[in-house]
Design a protein around this motif. Structure first.
Motif, PDB file in Angstrom:
ATOM      1  N   ARG A  87     -59.768  23.039 -23.988  1.00 56.01           N
ATOM      2  CA  ARG A  87     -61.088  21.870 -23.447  1.00 56.01           C
ATOM      3  C   ARG A  87     -60.664  20.779 -23.733  1.00 56.01           C
ATOM      4  O   ARG A  87     -61.259  19.636 -22.857  1.00 56.01           O
ATOM      5  CB  ARG A  87     -62.264  22.404 -24.530  1.00 56.01           C
ATOM      6  CG  ARG A  87     -63.417  23.561 -23.839  1.00 56.01           C
ATOM      7  CD  ARG A  87     -63.772  23.878 -25.168  1.00 56.01           C
ATOM      8  NE  ARG A  87     -64.860  23.057 -25.448  1.00 56.01           N
ATOM      9  CZ  ARG A  87     -66.272  23.171 -25.068  1.00 56.01           C
ATOM     10  NH1 ARG A  87     -66.483  24.780 -25.127  1.00 56.01           N
ATOM     11  NH2 ARG A  87     -66.702  22.562 -25.647  1.00 56.01           N
ATOM     12  N   TYR A  88     -60.103  20.405 -24.607  1.00 55.20           N
ATOM     13  CA  TYR A  88     -59.344  19.283 -24.434  1.00 55.20           C
ATOM     14  C   TYR A  88     -58.836  18.358 -23.625  1.00 55.20           C
ATOM     15  O   TYR A  88     -58.434  17.946 -23.120  1.00 55.20           O
ATOM     16  CB  TYR A  88     -58.150  18.969 -26.345  1.00 55.20           C
ATOM     17  CG  TYR A  88     -57.873  17.629 -26.265  1.00 55.20           C
ATOM     18  CD1 TYR A  88     -57.843  17.069 -27.307  1.00 55.20           C
ATOM     19  CD2 TYR A  88     -56.431  17.202 -25.074  1.00 55.20           C
ATOM     20  CE1 TYR A  88     -57.343  15.449 -27.426  1.00 55.20           C
ATOM     21  CE2 TYR A  88     -55.443  16.538 -25.999  1.00 55.20           C
ATOM     22  CZ  TYR A  88     -56.270  15.483 -26.175  1.00 55.20           C
ATOM     23  OH  TYR A  88     -55.942  14.197 -26.775  1.00 55.20           O
ATOM     24  N   ALA A  89     -57.600  18.910 -23.361  1.00 56.86           N
ATOM     25  CA  ALA A  89     -56.555  19.296 -21.767  1.00 56.86           C
ATOM     26  C   ALA A  89     -57.622  18.644 -20.644  1.00 56.86           C
ATOM     27  O   ALA A  89     -57.833  17.595 -19.595  1.00 56.86           O
ATOM     28  CB  ALA A  89     -56.029  20.077 -21.472  1.00 56.86           C
ATOM     29  N   LEU A  90     -58.897  19.262 -20.384  1.00 55.13           N
ATOM     30  CA  LEU A  90     -60.051  19.317 -18.977  1.00 55.13           C
ATOM     31  C   LEU A  90     -60.518  18.691 -19.303  1.00 55.13           C
ATOM     32  O   LEU A  90     -60.932  17.243 -18.189  1.00 55.13           O
ATOM     33  CB  LEU A  90     -60.764  20.368 -19.285  1.00 55.13           C
ATOM     34  CG  LEU A  90     -60.129  21.492 -18.647  1.00 55.13           C
ATOM     35  CD1 LEU A  90     -60.803  22.889 -18.464  1.00 55.13           C
ATOM     36  CD2 LEU A  90     -59.531  21.207 -17.132  1.00 55.13           C
ATOM     37  N   THR A  91     -60.090  17.220 -20.962  1.00 52.25           N
ATOM     38  CA  THR A  91     -61.699  16.291 -20.897  1.00 52.25           C
ATOM     39  C   THR A  91     -61.004  15.059 -20.850  1.00 52.25           C
ATOM     40  O   THR A  91     -61.157  13.878 -20.668  1.00 52.25           O
ATOM     41  CB  THR A  91     -62.480  16.827 -22.211  1.00 52.25           C
ATOM     42  OG1 THR A  91     -62.977  17.881 -21.697  1.00 52.25           O
ATOM     43  CG2 THR A  91     -63.301  15.402 -21.845  1.00 52.25           C
ATOM     44  N   ALA A  92     -59.519  14.991 -21.180  1.00 53.58           N
ATOM     45  CA  ALA A  92     -59.033  13.864 -22.351  1.00 53.58           C
ATOM     46  C   ALA A  92     -59.028  13.157 -20.928  1.00 53.58           C
ATOM     47  O   ALA A  92     -58.304  13.532 -19.584  1.00 53.58           O
ATOM     48  CB  ALA A  92     -57.775  13.763 -22.432  1.00 53.58           C
ATOM     49  N   GLY A  93     -58.936  11.720 -20.847  1.00 55.08           N
ATOM     50  CA  GLY A  93     -58.383  10.809 -20.048  1.00 55.08           C
ATOM     51  C   GLY A  93     -58.888  11.040 -18.609  1.00 55.08           C
ATOM     52  O   GLY A  93     -58.890  10.641 -17.971  1.00 55.08           O
ATOM     53  N   THR A  94     -60.172  11.736 -18.278  1.00 56.65           N
ATOM     54  CA  THR A  94     -60.849  12.063 -17.315  1.00 56.65           C
ATOM     55  C   THR A  94     -61.932  11.386 -17.120  1.00 56.65           C
ATOM     56  O   THR A  94     -62.912  10.578 -18.467  1.00 56.65           O
ATOM     57  CB  THR A  94     -61.532  13.706 -16.832  1.00 56.65           C
ATOM     58  OG1 THR A  94     -62.171  13.484 -18.091  1.00 56.65           O
ATOM     59  CG2 THR A  94     -59.843  14.268 -16.955  1.00 56.65           C
ATOM     60  N   SER A  95     -62.670  10.549 -15.652  1.00 59.06           N
ATOM     61  CA  SER A  95     -63.994   9.946 -15.379  1.00 59.06           C
ATOM     62  C   SER A  95     -65.123  10.892 -14.797  1.00 59.06           C
ATOM     63  O   SER A  95     -64.339  11.398 -13.772  1.00 59.06           O
ATOM     64  CB  SER A  95     -63.209   8.859 -15.597  1.00 59.06           C
ATOM     65  OG  SER A  95     -62.212   8.732 -14.405  1.00 59.06           O
ATOM     66  N   PRO A  96     -66.016  10.542 -14.357  1.00 53.16           N
ATOM     67  CA  PRO A  96     -66.722  10.843 -14.004  1.00 53.16           C
ATOM     68  C   PRO A  96     -66.327  10.648 -12.179  1.00 53.16           C
ATOM     69  O   PRO A  96     -65.979   9.740 -11.631  1.00 53.16           O
ATOM     70  CB  PRO A  96     -68.426  10.616 -13.871  1.00 53.16           C
ATOM     71  CG  PRO A  96     -68.549   9.991 -15.617  1.00 53.16           C
ATOM     72  CD  PRO A  96     -66.782   9.549 -15.908  1.00 53.16           C
ATOM     73  N   GLY A  97     -66.764  11.934 -11.618  1.00 51.71           N
ATOM     74  CA  GLY A  97     -65.735  12.220 -10.385  1.00 51.71           C
ATOM     75  C   GLY A  97     -64.749  11.745  -9.814  1.00 51.71           C
ATOM     76  O   GLY A  97     -64.583  11.847  -8.167  1.00 51.71           O
ATOM     77  N   ASN A  98     -63.781  11.889 -10.799  1.00 51.84           N
ATOM     78  CA  ASN A  98     -62.198  11.667 -10.408  1.00 51.84           C
ATOM     79  C   ASN A  98     -62.015  12.766 -10.606  1.00 51.84           C
ATOM     80  O   ASN A  98     -61.939  13.357 -11.817  1.00 51.84           O
ATOM     81  CB  ASN A  98     -62.088  10.319 -10.888  1.00 51.84           C
ATOM     82  CG  ASN A  98     -61.792   9.063 -10.315  1.00 51.84           C
ATOM     83  OD1 ASN A  98     -62.779   9.234  -9.459  1.00 51.84           O
ATOM     84  ND2 ASN A  98     -62.431   8.378 -11.528  1.00 51.84           N
ATOM     85  N   ASP A  99     -60.681  13.641  -9.798  1.00 57.58           N
ATOM     86  CA  ASP A  99     -59.792  14.033  -9.527  1.00 57.58           C
ATOM     87  C   ASP A  99     -58.962  14.302 -10.571  1.00 57.58           C
ATOM     88  O   ASP A  99     -58.536  12.628 -11.187  1.00 57.58           O
ATOM     89  CB  ASP A  99     -59.083  14.782  -8.376  1.00 57.58           C
ATOM     90  CG  ASP A  99     -59.728  14.735  -7.392  1.00 57.58           C
ATOM     91  OD1 ASP A  99     -61.356  15.208  -7.483  1.00 57.58           O
ATOM     92  OD2 ASP A  99     -58.961  15.213  -6.034  1.00 57.58           O
ATOM     93  N   MET A 100     -58.393  15.511 -11.672  1.00 58.39           N
ATOM     94  CA  MET A 100     -58.080  15.122 -12.748  1.00 58.39           C
ATOM     95  C   MET A 100     -56.827  16.070 -12.420  1.00 58.39           C
ATOM     96  O   MET A 100     -56.439  16.690 -11.835  1.00 58.39           O
ATOM     97  CB  MET A 100     -58.503  15.578 -13.746  1.00 58.39           C
ATOM     98  CG  MET A 100     -58.853  17.172 -14.004  1.00 58.39           C
ATOM     99  SD  MET A 100     -59.169  17.405 -15.491  1.00 58.39           S
ATOM    100  CE  MET A 100     -57.395  17.328 -16.492  1.00 58.39           C
TER     101      MET A 100
END
Length: 881
Positions: A549-562
């Motif tokens: 969950r941390y790895a999927l959320t850290a540094g992400t922003s709405p609408g952008n691929d991660m």
């Protein structure tokens, strides 16, 4: 305090137990409470054929973060789960399984097939639900729904009948997208277009009773077998004299008219278009305008039918080769030109779709689209990020009628009934006993089922009990936020919006939170062909759910691929370990009979007030981030606070008070550690629910679980700007001194004096009061305050911080004699290197014959060694003085 705490945090041993306890305690079940504001999310229902993939993991992590946050804020939260029957995908799976047994759908009939389908659903349909639980999803599992359960099926029939009675559903012969492999029609949204290399075949059609030919260009020569006209633009001077005449269709010898229609682009190709109403959507419209015959030349499996004459039975591509060969042999083929064009494929099986005329059921979209466009335009529904509303508008403003019938057996069967005697058609909520026109009891139900998206379009209200006006529906609808990927904005989001407005008279949700794709570490899309897919269950097995969950959320922003990488997982595991070690340290220092009722705030130190002030501010900022759906930013702030301010600074600062059991303010230090750790765990909980619950259970709180604890609220009274300024000064000073010592390789055991030059009286007092802190954290033997630089040696090393300059006497940091000796050796070495490089670069042969990169590398060395040499000389001169 005697508490058995594991040395290292082992997620595998606690996560399952913790989740079972949450379920047992019913924490996720929403009970209507009119004193509370509801907060509702409906899950995008995964297919019953599905297995948890990274897209699901991201989507559901985001939803769970929001739900846990709102639950702690005191809302009556409902996260409603469920699954989708997924007509095409599920039927394909079952047919595939039957094929292994050597049987077909037709062998066992519709009823037998449906029995198998329900059995399949019982066996595999719950797999994805169990996987979602592994993710820590705090859904209200008591309200779980399935798109074909009794209540939802009733809602589907009700909507179909209502729309039919309003004239918004009709049955008609239209051109549709046909997938020859899935054996069913598919809607426009289910067609994926890709630019491919193709050809233009230029063919001559002879004009009847003349020597003239008319030249057409086509990308699909096999469809000419179904041509019923050729069209030119009415104003095209080249062909005006031919309008109204006829041509003889090559290979078929059928006489077809030359018609005039403004659909033809004069500048494109030859300015002549062959018209095949049965196999092209634009040609179909032209056919309607000119009352042309519709000749279908293909079977459902994309082989040529009896209308194709000698080509009957050939696959469409085989027929193409044969048609081209015959055209060439008979002198009709002018030439073949390469041509790039968009080719549509079925999004499920990637087979090239075939436009085909057939009788299908449609939803009339224009009247439904208009109010759905308006609610987004006026801000009733907001897309996050806003830019995705453009995709929505583009789709909705150019929308075609929606083909909703599918030639399948698994799904909601269309509630239309035909009289076998008089042909009357009836649409009804329940099967009629007799024909409404002739009274015959010889009735037959429509064979087709509805598009899967027809039922999932009703999901936000059908799952809450509609068409009955249930208490759930009254309280929880409209829902608050829909979390989904940008790839299903038209499939699902748009259809839920117009369905909610049409049936409920109210929008289905207030926000549409869009996330991007999960890509691999190199930014590539995860796919079977690349073999770069990562199974979230494997990640959970190895690192635990919180790390995923941390790895999927850290540094992400709405609408952008991660980008998802092993490094992120390592970072999250390191973070979990850091948090765990800090918690263990705190616990080891707690006493069994601790009583925070005796805390005296006047004993709070600068560090105590600073950390309480900081956690207060961080709580406000993280709350704002979550309210704005900036999940990655919120997590980043908690991470920085816990790692840097709490673990690296505050814990270090309180150690002397903890180690001395008689120290003044020891109880206050323990109180602050408990308070800050409690609030940090609460802020981190939505992101990393398991480790925070495990830690929270050991802390001194009044809550039985962090899940139902109160979210930290910002308090004006716990702001200590002066203490924050003091701590900023202390931290900046310590960091600056540490950096200088590291650069000069000063061993930790070697202490030095520090002269602080400052005019600021507050800072002067701090330096004196915190002398022991500087001693412990910056290896300072003595902290001296001075108003100016008088008496400070020129060779003292300076650190500039906000509000002061700090001078460290050189002789305290190094043994000058030894340093001079070391620098002289360094000088000798550099002299030799400079001599060698200069010699090489002075050699004409080397410079002219060696590769440019090699010569450039030597020049770089010369520059680097020269700079190093100059610094050494400068340093030596300073020391000798």
């Amino acid at each position: 305090m005697s508490r058995e705490i594991e040395k290292t945090y082992n997620p595998q041993s606690v996560e399952g137990k913790i989740y079972d306890r949450w379920i047992e305690k019913d924490y996720f079940h929403a009970v209507i409470d009119h004193d509370k504001e509801p907060f509702t999310i409906v899950i995008p229902p995964p297919n019953i054929t599905g297995q948890l993939h990274m897209g699901h993991a991201l989507d559901n992590t985001m939803q769970d973060i929001l739900i846990r946050f709102k639950r702690m804020q005191g809302y009556c939260t409902l996260w409603l789960p469920g699954t989708d029957h997924a007509s095409i995908a599920t039927e394909a799976k079952i047919v595939e399984k039957m094929a292994e047994e050597g049987i077909t759908k037709e062998d066992i009939g519709r009823e037998g097939f449906l029995e198998r389908a329900w059995e399949w659903k019982r066996q595999y349909g719950n797999r994805i639900v169990e996987q979602l639980k592994k993710l820590g999803s705090s859904c209200d599992w008591k309200r779980e729904r399935f798109t074909m359960d009794e209540g939802l099926s009733k809602a589907v029939i009700e909507v179909f009948v209502r729309l039919y009675e309003k004239g918004l559903i009709y049955r008609g012969e239209r051109i549709i997208n046909w997938c020859p492999k899935c054996g069913t029609s598919i809607s426009d949204a289910e067609v994926e277009y890709e630019e491919k290399d193709g050809h233009f075949w230029h063919i001559r059609y002879p004009v009847k009773d003349s020597d003239e030919y008319i030249e057409v260009a086509t990308t699909r020569p096999e469809t000419m077998l179904g041509d019923t006209a050729v069209a030119v633009h009415p104003d095209d001077e080249r062909y005006k004299h031919l309008i109204g005449k006829t041509v003889i269709l090559p290979l078929v010898n059928r006489e077809i008219p030359i018609i005039a229609d403004t659909y033809v682009e004069r500048e494109f190709g030859t300015g002549v278009v062959k018209i095949t109403p049965a196999h092209d959507p634009n040609d179909f419209e032209v056919g309607l305008r000119h009352n042309l015959e519709i000749i279908n030349v293909m079977n459902e499996d994309a082989t040529i039918n009896e209308n194709g004459g000698k080509y009957k039975g050939l696959d469409r591509y085989e027929a193409r080769k044969q048609v081209v060969k015959d055209l060439e042999e008979q002198g009709y083929l002018v030439n073949i030109k390469p041509h790039k064009h968009n080719v549509g494929s079925c999004y499920r099986c990637e087979t090239v779709i075939e436009p085909r005329v057939s009788w299908q059921w449609f939803v009339k979209m224009k009247p439904l689209a208009e109010p759905a466009i308006e609610v987004v335009r006026n801000g009733t529904i907001k897309f996050v990020p806003e830019r995705f509303s453009k995709i929505y508008f583009n789709w909705m403003e150019n929308i075609q009628d929606w083909c909703i019938s599918r030639q399948l057996w698994w799904g909601h069967r269309i509630p239309a009934y035909y009289c076998s005697d008089c042909g009357e058609m009836m649409v009804a909520r329940t099967a009629p006993d007799k024909c409404s026109k002739c009274g015959s009891t010889n009735l037959k139900q429509d064979e087709d089922v509805l598009d899967t998206w027809f039922s999932s379009a009703l999901w936000p209200f059908s799952t809450l009990g509609w068409p009955e006006m249930t208490e759930d529906l009254k309280y929880f609808y409209p829902t608050n936020v829909l979390v989904t990927g940008y790839d299903i904005i038209f499939f699902w989001v748009a259809r839920m919006i117009f369905s909610g407005l049409e049936q409920m008279g109210k929008e289905p949700f207030k926000y549409v939170l869009i996330h991007g794709l999960v890509r691999d570490a190199q930014g590539r899309k995860m796919s079977k062909s690349l073999g770069n897919g990562i199974d979230p269950l494997d990640v959970i097995e190895k690192y635990g759910t919180d790390a995923l969950r941390y790895a999927l959320t850290a540094g992400t922003s709405p609408g952008n691929d991660m980008r998802f990488s092993e490094e992120k997982l390592e970072a999250s595991r390191n973070f979990a370990n850091k948090v765990w070690n800090a918690f263990r340290f705190v616990m080891m220092n707690f006493d069994d009979d601790i009583d925070f009722g005796k805390v005296d705030e006047s004993n709070f130190t600068v560090a105590d007030k600073w950390i309480l002030s900081r956690i207060n501010t961080v709580a406000r900022e993280v709350t704002e981030n979550l309210e704005k759906f900036e999940l990655g930013i919120g997590l980043g702030k908690i991470y920085e606070f816990i790692w840097e301010e709490f673990c690296d600074w505050y814990i270090e600062l309180v150690k002397p008070r903890l180690y001395d059991r008689e120290a003044k303010g020891r109880l206050e230090a323990l109180y602050v550690l408990n308070k800050v750790l409690t609030n940090s765990m609460k802020l981190l909980h939505p992101f990393m629910p398991f480790i925070t619950e495990e830690i929270y259970g050991h802390l001194i709180t009044d809550d039985e679980s962090i899940v139902i604890s109160k979210w930290p609220e910002y308090t004006e009274g716990v702001l200590y700007p002066t203490e924050e300024r003091i701590m900023e000064f202390i931290m900046e000073s310590v960091r600056g001194i540490r950096n200088i010592r590291a650069e000069m390789n000063v061993p930790a055991s070697r202490k030095s004096k520090a002269i602080f030059v400052t005019q600021d009286e507050l800072l002067a007092k701090v330096i004196k009061d915190e002398a022991s802190t500087f001693g412990r954290l910056a290896s300072i033997s003595e902290a001296v305050v001075s108003k100016d630089k008088e008496g400070i040696s020129n060779d003292a090393v300076a650190v500039v911080v906000n509000g002061a300059e700090i001078y460290l006497p050189l002789e305290d940091l190094i043994d000058i004699e030894k340093e001079i000796e070391r620098l002289k050796k360094e000088e000798e070495n550099l002299k030799k290197e400079l001599e060698r490089v200069n010699k090489k670069l002075g050699n004409e042969e080397f410079v002219s014959k060696a590769p440019a990169a090699v010569v450039d590398a030597e020049r770089e060395k010369l520059k680097k060694y020269t700079e190093m040499y100059e610094k050494i000389i400068e340093r030596l001169n300073t020391l000798k003085k």
